[in-house]
Design a protein around this motif. Structure first.
Motif, PDB file in Angstrom:
ATOM      1  N   GLY A  79      83.742 -10.603  70.051  1.00  0.00           N
ATOM      2  CA  GLY A  79      82.588  -9.735  70.286  1.00  0.00           C
ATOM      3  C   GLY A  79      82.855  -8.777  71.442  1.00  0.00           C
ATOM      4  N   ASP A  82      80.480  -1.610  71.965  1.00  0.00           N
ATOM      5  CA  ASP A  82      80.156  -0.851  70.759  1.00  0.00           C
ATOM      6  C   ASP A  82      81.416  -0.284  70.107  1.00  0.00           C
ATOM      7  OD1 ASP A  82      77.498  -1.294  71.278  1.00  0.00           O
ATOM      8  OD2 ASP A  82      77.043   0.759  71.903  1.00  0.00           O
ATOM      9  N   CYS A 125      80.281 -10.820  65.638  1.00  0.00           N
ATOM     10  CA  CYS A 125      79.453  -9.764  66.243  1.00  0.00           C
ATOM     11  C   CYS A 125      80.168  -8.407  66.168  1.00  0.00           C
ATOM     12  CB  CYS A 125      79.084 -10.150  67.671  1.00  0.00           C
ATOM     13  SG  CYS A 125      77.647  -9.239  68.316  1.00  0.00           S
ATOM     14  N   ARG A 126      80.715  -7.905  67.272  1.00  0.00           N
ATOM     15  CA  ARG A 126      81.491  -6.669  67.201  1.00  0.00           C
ATOM     16  C   ARG A 126      82.608  -6.821  66.170  1.00  0.00           C
ATOM     17  NH1 ARG A 126      84.391  -2.342  69.935  1.00  0.00           N
ATOM     18  NH2 ARG A 126      86.605  -2.594  69.479  1.00  0.00           N
ATOM     19  N   GLN A 129      81.423  -5.797  62.851  1.00  0.00           N
ATOM     20  CA  GLN A 129      81.252  -4.354  62.784  1.00  0.00           C
ATOM     21  C   GLN A 129      82.606  -3.653  62.679  1.00  0.00           C
ATOM     22  OE1 GLN A 129      78.943  -3.575  66.315  1.00  0.00           O
ATOM     23  NE2 GLN A 129      77.320  -4.970  65.680  1.00  0.00           N
ATOM     24  N   ARG A 154      68.550  -7.345  69.787  1.00  0.00           N
ATOM     25  CA  ARG A 154      69.178  -7.654  71.077  1.00  0.00           C
ATOM     26  C   ARG A 154      68.125  -7.587  72.167  1.00  0.00           C
ATOM     27  NH1 ARG A 154      71.617  -5.513  75.688  1.00  0.00           N
ATOM     28  NH2 ARG A 154      73.497  -6.641  76.360  1.00  0.00           N
ATOM     29  N   HIS A 190      73.007  -8.071  69.396  1.00  0.00           N
ATOM     30  CA  HIS A 190      73.651  -6.812  69.019  1.00  0.00           C
ATOM     31  C   HIS A 190      72.594  -5.739  68.824  1.00  0.00           C
ATOM     32  CE1 HIS A 190      72.522  -7.105  64.632  1.00  0.00           C
ATOM     33  NE2 HIS A 190      72.312  -8.342  65.033  1.00  0.00           N
ATOM     34  N   GLN A 231      77.494 -11.644  62.006  1.00  0.00           N
ATOM     35  CA  GLN A 231      76.942 -10.818  63.068  1.00  0.00           C
ATOM     36  C   GLN A 231      76.512 -11.683  64.254  1.00  0.00           C
ATOM     37  OE1 GLN A 231      76.420  -7.003  63.289  1.00  0.00           O
ATOM     38  NE2 GLN A 231      76.681  -8.126  65.189  1.00  0.00           N
TER      39      GLN A 231
END
Length: 294
Positions: A79, A82, A125-126, A129, A154, A190, A231
Motif C-alpha cells: 500500500g 496515490d 490497497c495501492r 490500484q 478513508r 483509501h 482494496q
C-alpha cells in the motif's frame, strides 16, 4: 514448516525520497516495508524479501528486477501513495492527487517483471490500484469527489479503524474462499479507487452501498499467472474482530506461489526480454532527472 521448502515472497518497497530538511538520513532516498504486511506473510511460514528499486543516483552492479522475479516465488505489492493519474491518461484534478511518479515507475516494472515469468502477484490497497492501471484500467482520483453518492472510504483520524461492508460476487474465486460470507466487513483506508476495471480482470467484491470495486482477479487462461488484489488491508485484520478473516486470502496466494514454484524450471536464466522492465524503468527515471535539471 522446515527451512528448505519455505517460500520466498517479495514485498515491493515504499519510498521516502531525498529530503535535505530531514534530520535522519538527510537527503538520502529511503526504501522500506510496513511491518504488519511482512509479519502477515511470515505468519504462514514464508520468508519475506523486500525488492529494492535497482535504479537511482546510487545504483551499482547489474542486479535487475528480472533477477528478483526469477529468484522469488511471488510478490506482494504494498500500500501507500496515490497513483499518478498520467499513468491512466488523465491530468491530476488537484495538486495533492499527483501521487509518486518515481514509485509508480518502479511498481509498474515490478509487476511487469513478475507477470512475464508468471509468478503470482498479490496487491493490497495501492497495490490493487497499481495492478489495475498496469493492465489498462483507470481510477477515481478521489472517490467522494468523482463518484456521486459515494460513502467515505478513508478517514484520516480513525485510519485502520474505519470500516465498511462489501458484497462478494457469487461464483468468483473469492466467493469460493468464503462460501459462508456473501457479505463481510473490511477496513477502508483509501480515497482513490477503481473507475474502470482493466481488461481480462474480473471484480470479486464491491463496497456497499456505493458499488466501488474492492477486489479484482486476472481471469484464468492459458499462459497467465495468478494476479489478485484487495482494496482493503487483509494484514490489518485482528483475530476475534468482526472483519473478514484474512487466512483464506493468504493461503490462496501462497498456494499459488507453491504451485508456480513446483512448475518452474530448476534454474532460470534472465533473458533480455525479461530484463526489459528494468531498462524501461531506468530510461524513464533518467528522463525525469533530465527534466528536473532543466
Amino acid at each position: 514448516m522446515s527451512a528448505s521448502p519455505r517460500l520466498k515472497i517479495g514485498l515491493s518497497a515504499c519510498f521516502q525520497h531525498a529530503d535535505p530538511a530531514r534530520s535522519l538520513f538527510t537527503n538520502k532516498t529511503l526504501q522500506y516495508v510496513e511491518q504488519s504486511i511482512a509479519h502477515w506473510l511470515m505468519s504462514a511460514g514464508a520468508m519475506v524479501v523486500m525488492v529494492p528499486c535497482p535504479t537511482g543516483e546510487t545504483a551499482r552492479g547489474d542486479v535487475t528486477l528480472a533477477h528478483y522475479a526469477d529468484w522469488l516465488d511471488g510478490v506482494v505489492m504494498h500500500g501507500g501513495a496515490d497513483v499518478w493519474p498520467g499513468n491512466y491518461g488523465e491530468e491530476p484534478l488537484r495538486e495533492e492527487w499527483v501521487g509518486d511518479r518515481v514509485r509508480d515507475l518502479y511498481d509498474l516494472a515490478v509487476v511487469k517483471a513478475f507477470a512475464e515469468v508468471r509468478k503470482p502477484i498479490f496487491g493490497v490497497c495501492r497495490g490493487l490500484q497499481l495492478i489495475n492501471v498496469a493492465f489498462g484500467g483507470a481510477l477515481y482520483q478521489d472517490i467522494e469527489f468523482q463518484h456521486p453518492g459515494a460513502q467515505q472510504h478513508r478517514n484520516a483520524t480513525t485510519y485502520d479503524q474505519h470500516f465498511h461492508d462489501i458484497h462478494i460476487v457469487p461464483g468468483s474465486r473469492l466467493a469460493q474462499l468464503y462460501p459462508d460470507s456473501p457479505r463481510a466487513r473490511v477496513n477502508s483506508i483509501h480515497h482513490q479507487g477503481i473507475k474502470r476495471v482493466a481488461p481480462d480482470f474480473e471484480v470479486e467484491a464491491l463496497s456497499e452501498p456505493d458499488g466501488v470495486p474492492e477486489a479484482i482477479r486476472l481471469k484464468p487462461a492459458p499462459g497467465r499467472g495468478y494476479i489478485a488484489a484487495t482494496q482493503w488491508h487483509p494484514e490489518f485484520h485482528k483475530v476475534g474482530s468482526d472483519t473478514l478473516d484474512d487466512t483464506a486470502i493468504l493461503e490462496d496466494f501462497l498456494a499459488a506461489c507453491a504451485k508456480a514454484k513446483a512448475q518452474a524450471p530448476m534454474e532460470h536464466r534472465v533473458s533480455p526480454l525479461r530484463d526489459r522492465a528494468t531498462r524501461l524503468l531506468q530510461r524513464a527515471l533518467r528522463k525525469d532527472r533530465q527534466k528536473a535539471g532543466e
